[in-house]
Enzyme design. Structure first.
Site, short mmCIF file in Angstrom:
data_model
loop_
_atom_site.label_atom_id
_atom_site.label_comp_id
_atom_site.label_asym_id
_atom_site.label_seq_id
_atom_site.Cartn_x
_atom_site.Cartn_y
_atom_site.Cartn_z
N ASN A 186 3.00 4.01 -10.21
CA ASN A 186 1.80 3.93 -11.04
C ASN A 186 0.50 3.92 -10.23
O ASN A 186 -0.53 4.34 -10.74
CB ASN A 186 1.88 2.66 -11.90
N ASP A 214 0.88 -1.16 0.00
CA ASP A 214 0.00 0.00 0.00
C ASP A 214 0.92 1.21 0.00
O ASP A 214 1.66 1.43 0.97
CB ASP A 214 -0.89 -0.02 1.25
N TYR A 269 -7.63 15.89 -8.19
CA TYR A 269 -6.80 14.97 -8.98
C TYR A 269 -5.64 15.72 -9.63
O TYR A 269 -4.47 15.31 -9.50
CB TYR A 269 -7.66 14.31 -10.05
N THR A 274 -7.99 1.77 -18.90
CA THR A 274 -7.53 1.21 -17.63
C THR A 274 -8.70 1.21 -16.66
O THR A 274 -9.83 1.53 -17.04
CB THR A 274 -6.38 2.05 -17.05
N SER A 329 1.84 10.38 -14.33
CA SER A 329 1.04 11.57 -14.12
C SER A 329 -0.19 11.45 -15.02
O SER A 329 -0.82 10.40 -15.09
CB SER A 329 1.87 12.82 -14.43
N LYS A 344 -1.34 15.70 -9.26
CA LYS A 344 -0.46 15.45 -10.41
C LYS A 344 0.44 16.65 -10.69
O LYS A 344 1.61 16.48 -11.08
CB LYS A 344 -1.30 15.09 -11.64
#
Length: 275
Positions: free
Chosen positions: A83, A56, A148, A183, A134, A152
């Site tokens: 990732n 984690d 979000y 994804t 990113s 990034k």
């Protein structure tokens, strides 16, 4: 010599694609996930090349333990791929402190801890590569993605400085900025409680995230291949936008910034003390 990879969030999406691409290149991958059993098929298919470990990335002690274990058993980590992640939708006002801090732990503080853990070993060998996942949302942002993109943007700023610091020591840094790829990013999305006044702006983003999973145009396997190509290049680029949508958006954003700066250039320059 085969490289040793450490990949976070390797159970699906880009993480799985990176693992498969590295295996195809003949390398060894320590693939980590909160649920490593999801990697059982890859371990079974490539028992000499894939190891699945529990990690984690919001657990600093776990990061220290995993990195120490990999270095003890394999002698090095050649490529770190940060990732692990997910998206979050919510207007800036809608997003709570808890939601924002949780996302920063996942997208920023976790990757930073992993970078700090692997750097001593890479410095000692004067070799290594750090891949930071990113997003095109690390160069620009949209209604509903303040949290979000905030994470990034932070990761990209950290990584750009890191590249200047670690590059002279033989360590590459690659920031990957994908557009929409197929994804599990949207499938694992979280969302803040709605405020009605933001329906016209954030509402469209909420619907897009809720309905577009599985229809994105980007192929994660091709993205992984592009990253391997970039890592092998001399010089490796600092930033790699991926997907036509991501590339077009980043270029359009840079062009718009140039236009805006030009329009305010005189005001910006006329801020010095008079001679």
């Amino acid at each position: 010599m085969a490289k040793v990879w450490l990949v976070t969030g390797a159970n699906s999406g880009f993480g799985r694609a990176f693992t498969e691409a590295a295996v195809a290149a003949g390398d060894l991958v320590v693939a980590t996930a909160r649920r490593p059993e999801a990697l059982a098929d890859l371990v079974a298919a490539h028992p000499e090349q894939v190891e699945a470990l529990t990690l984690d990335v919001t657990d600093p002690a776990g990061i220290t333990s995993v990195v120490a274990d990999v270095v003890a058993r394999h002698g090095r980590i050649d490529v770190l791929v940060n990732n692990a992640g997910r998206t979050h939708v919510g207007a800036a006002e809608e997003t709570t402190d808890a939601e924002l801090r949780e996302l920063f732990e996942l997208h920023f503080f976790g990757p930073v801890a992993l970078v700090r853990a692997v750097l001593p070993h890479m410095r000692e060998r004067r070799s290594g590569a750090i891949v930071q996942l990113s997003s095109m949302g690390g160069q620009m942002s949209f209604a509903g993605f303040s949290a979000y993109s905030g994470t990034k943007f932070a990761l990209e700023g950290f990584s750009e400085a890191l590249a200047h610091e670690a590059g002279p020591l033989g360590i590459k840094v690659l920031i990957v900025e994908p557009g929409a790829f197929r994804t599990s990013l949207f499938d694992n999305a979280t969302a803040s409680e709605e405020i009605g006044d933001y329906t016209d702006t954030v509402g469209a983003i909420r619907r897009m995230v809720a309905t577009s999973d599985g229809s994105q145009s980007g192929d994660p396997a091709k993205a992984a291949a592009a990253v391997l190509t970039a890592l092998a290049a001399e010089p490796t680029p600092l930033r790699l936008p991926l997907g036509s949508d991501g590339l077009d958006a980043v270029v359009a954003h840079i062009d718009a910034q140039r236009v805006e700066i030009a329009a305010w250039e005189k005001v910006a320059r006329d801020t010095a003390f008079e001679a």
